[in-house]
Design a protein around this motif. Structure first.
Motif, mmCIF file in Angstrom:
data_model
loop_
_atom_site.group_PDB
_atom_site.id
_atom_site.type_symbol
_atom_site.label_atom_id
_atom_site.label_comp_id
_atom_site.label_asym_id
_atom_site.label_seq_id
_atom_site.Cartn_x
_atom_site.Cartn_y
_atom_site.Cartn_z
ATOM 1 N N UNK A 54 -0.207 58.065 49.428
ATOM 2 C CA UNK A 54 -1.224 57.651 48.465
ATOM 3 C C UNK A 54 -2.429 58.583 48.494
ATOM 4 N N UNK A 55 -2.850 58.985 49.694
ATOM 5 C CA UNK A 55 -3.987 59.900 49.819
ATOM 6 C C UNK A 55 -3.675 61.245 49.184
ATOM 7 N N UNK A 56 -2.469 61.732 49.418
ATOM 8 C CA UNK A 56 -2.070 63.014 48.828
ATOM 9 C C UNK A 56 -2.059 62.936 47.311
ATOM 10 N N UNK A 57 -1.613 61.814 46.771
ATOM 11 C CA UNK A 57 -1.578 61.652 45.320
ATOM 12 C C UNK A 57 -2.988 61.630 44.726
ATOM 13 N N UNK A 58 -3.907 60.895 45.373
ATOM 14 C CA UNK A 58 -5.278 60.827 44.879
ATOM 15 C C UNK A 58 -5.958 62.196 44.976
ATOM 16 N N UNK A 60 -4.471 65.113 44.839
ATOM 17 C CA UNK A 60 -3.891 65.942 43.777
ATOM 18 C C UNK A 60 -4.463 65.561 42.416
ATOM 19 N N UNK A 61 -4.634 64.242 42.186
ATOM 20 C CA UNK A 61 -5.181 63.782 40.910
ATOM 21 C C UNK A 61 -6.618 64.265 40.725
ATOM 22 N N UNK A 62 -7.438 64.194 41.781
ATOM 23 C CA UNK A 62 -8.828 64.667 41.705
ATOM 24 C C UNK A 62 -8.885 66.164 41.417
ATOM 25 N N UNK A 63 -8.032 66.929 42.104
ATOM 26 C CA UNK A 63 -8.008 68.370 41.870
ATOM 27 C C UNK A 63 -7.572 68.691 40.448
ATOM 28 N N UNK A 64 -6.623 67.904 39.926
ATOM 29 C CA UNK A 64 -6.149 68.138 38.564
ATOM 30 C C UNK A 64 -7.246 67.847 37.542
ATOM 31 N N UNK A 65 -7.964 66.722 37.749
ATOM 32 C CA UNK A 65 -9.057 66.375 36.836
ATOM 33 C C UNK A 65 -10.144 67.437 36.879
ATOM 34 N N UNK A 66 -10.531 67.872 38.086
ATOM 35 C CA UNK A 66 -11.548 68.914 38.216
ATOM 36 C C UNK A 66 -11.094 70.198 37.547
ATOM 37 N N UNK A 67 -9.814 70.526 37.690
ATOM 38 C CA UNK A 67 -9.285 71.735 37.058
ATOM 39 C C UNK A 67 -9.362 71.646 35.539
#
Length: 440
Positions: A54-58, A60-67
């Motif tokens: 779950x931590x890895x998914x969150x 990755x999601x934060x990095x994707x949004x920032x990107x």
């Protein structure tokens, strides 16, 4: 032969798991009065695996949004990059606020203003001639008190596109002091000498007469080019901030003045300026900072060769003296936010009597002189042939800009005293700001 229970090694018992095998999930029935329930025991390694996943998914999601927020959502084709160049692509992305690779009409509007104006921010350098006198002006500025605004800044749209960043970052003047030629102030002189007669000093020239009374767009960043006497006011106000509009979007527009006093050598001129500042640049949405007014006073020789006194300031008698409007989206009528606040100090003063540009072969055009005592002594020494009070002069300008003030208005307590004398009813109007300046 049967194994001895108390002896040596014996064979494994049927149904037992090996020692290195994780314990299984066990369902234990719990008996209650009416029904049975089960408790599920999950192995510790499985719980940790779930938390890590779950931590890895969150992450990755934060990095994707920032990107997606930082990197444009469209790719520039090599042939377009070759034709436009890096500067052209950067300029396009400044106005493509949603990064979709297209400019809507709302996004194109400020770019159209920029293209029609031929330049971003116009600089008007007027040389000081050898035979001229030099006037040194100094600015004084205390930023807006953010807590005086009605909106909670923590609730205002934030991030890299925060429209209030320009306001929050404006903490000092653009130019602290600057020298002007005394003859530049001829822009304040009237055509005819008449005590208390109002005349225009900016905003009513040939370059902007067709705009008089028009409501101008808020979706702009850069002031239009000036060609008339408004250049001097622009040069003075740009000491505070470079993007100053001396023709405001809403009435009253422009600047007016009248002669308060005169004699055979000097004129005492009282003036009032309505201007505003654009604090943001693309890609942020526009933010308009509009002082209630700039009140001013100028004492100048009739031929414009000598300036005795100059002061221009934003009055602080009212509790709130700044109007602010900004966009949080591309459409002006749908995304406009408004607020008012208090600015403690915004003033520009003359620091010393005007002095010769060249004296005994020495060039003094870049010299900063400060002598307030001599300045006030020279002013006090002037004897006027005809004069009216400063209060009366400012009242005359006020009536010119706001004709409704011809009907007298009174504050809350004075109104009741006046009503008793005239035996009339009281019509009370409750205002957030003031009707007779731009702070409302």
């Amino acid at each position: 032969m049967a194994d001895d229970p108390g002896g040596g090694a014996s064979s494994p018992q049927a149904g037992l798991a090996p020692a290195n095998t994780p314990p299984p999930i066990v369902l234990i029935p719990l008996q209650t009065k009416n029904k049975s329930t089960f408790t599920v025991e999950i192995p510790r390694w499985l719980g940790w695996l779930f938390i890590i996943s779950a931590s890895s998914f969150l992450l990755f999601l934060s990095a994707f949004v920032a990107y997606r927020l930082m990197v444009p959502r469209f790719n520039v084709l090599p042939e377009i990059l070759e034709d436009l160049g890096v500067d052209g692509v950067v300029m396009f992305r400044q106005y493509d606020r949603d990064d979709d690779g297209y400019l809507s009409l709302d996004e194109f509007e400020p770019l159209a203003h920029r293209l029609l104006e031929t330049n971003e921010t116009h600089i008007y350098d007027v040389p000081i001639e050898d035979d001229d006198h030099v006037v040194t002006l100094k600015t004084y500025f205390t930023p807006l008190i953010l807590s005086s605004m009605s909106k909670d800044l923590n609730d205002v749209f934030g991030g890299s596109m925060n429209s209030l960043i320009g306001l929050q970052e404006w903490t000092k003047v653009f130019v602290e002091w600057k020298n002007f030629a005394a003859r530049d102030f001829k822009a304040f002189l009237p055509e005819n000498i008449a005590l208390g007669e109002v005349y225009g000093i900016s905003g009513f020239g040939s370059s902007s007469e067709d705009l008089k009374g028009a409501t101008l767009s808020s979706n702009r960043y850069y002031p239009p080019k000036l060609y008339d006497d408004g250049i001097l006011i622009h040069r003075i106000l740009s000491m505070f901030h470079p993007r100053v509009f001396i023709l405001s979007r809403f009435a009253p527009q422009g600047s007016v003045a009248c002669i308060r006093a005169y004699n055979e050598e000097y004129l005492d001129i009282v003036f009032r300026v309505h201007a505003e500042f654009q604090l943001n640049e693309p890609p942020r949405y526009p933010f308009w900072f509009t002082p209630a007014q700039f009140a001013g006073n100028l004492v100048i020789s009739r031929d414009g060769s000598n300036v005795v006194y100059f002061r221009m300031f934003v009055p602080t008698e009212q509790k709130l003296n700044i109007d602010m409007e900004w966009l949080n989206g591309p459409r002006e009528h749908e995304s406009m936010e408004v607020d008012i606040g208090r600015l403690p100090l915004m003033e520009v003063n003359m620091t010393a009597p005007s002095f010769a540009a060249m004296e005994n072969g020495e060039d003094q055009r870049e010299m900063q002189k400060t002598d307030p005592v001599q300045l006030m002594e020279d002013l006090a020494a002037i004897q006027w042939d005809e004069e009216i009070s400063v209060v009366e002069a400012r009242r005359i300008l006020e009536l010119k800009l706001y004709p409704f003030k011809k009907v007298p208005y009174f504050n809350f307590t004075d109104a009741y005293d006046r009503a008793k004398i005239e035996k009339k009813l009281v019509h009370s109007i409750l205002l957030w700001g003031a009707l007779d300046d731009q702070s409302c």
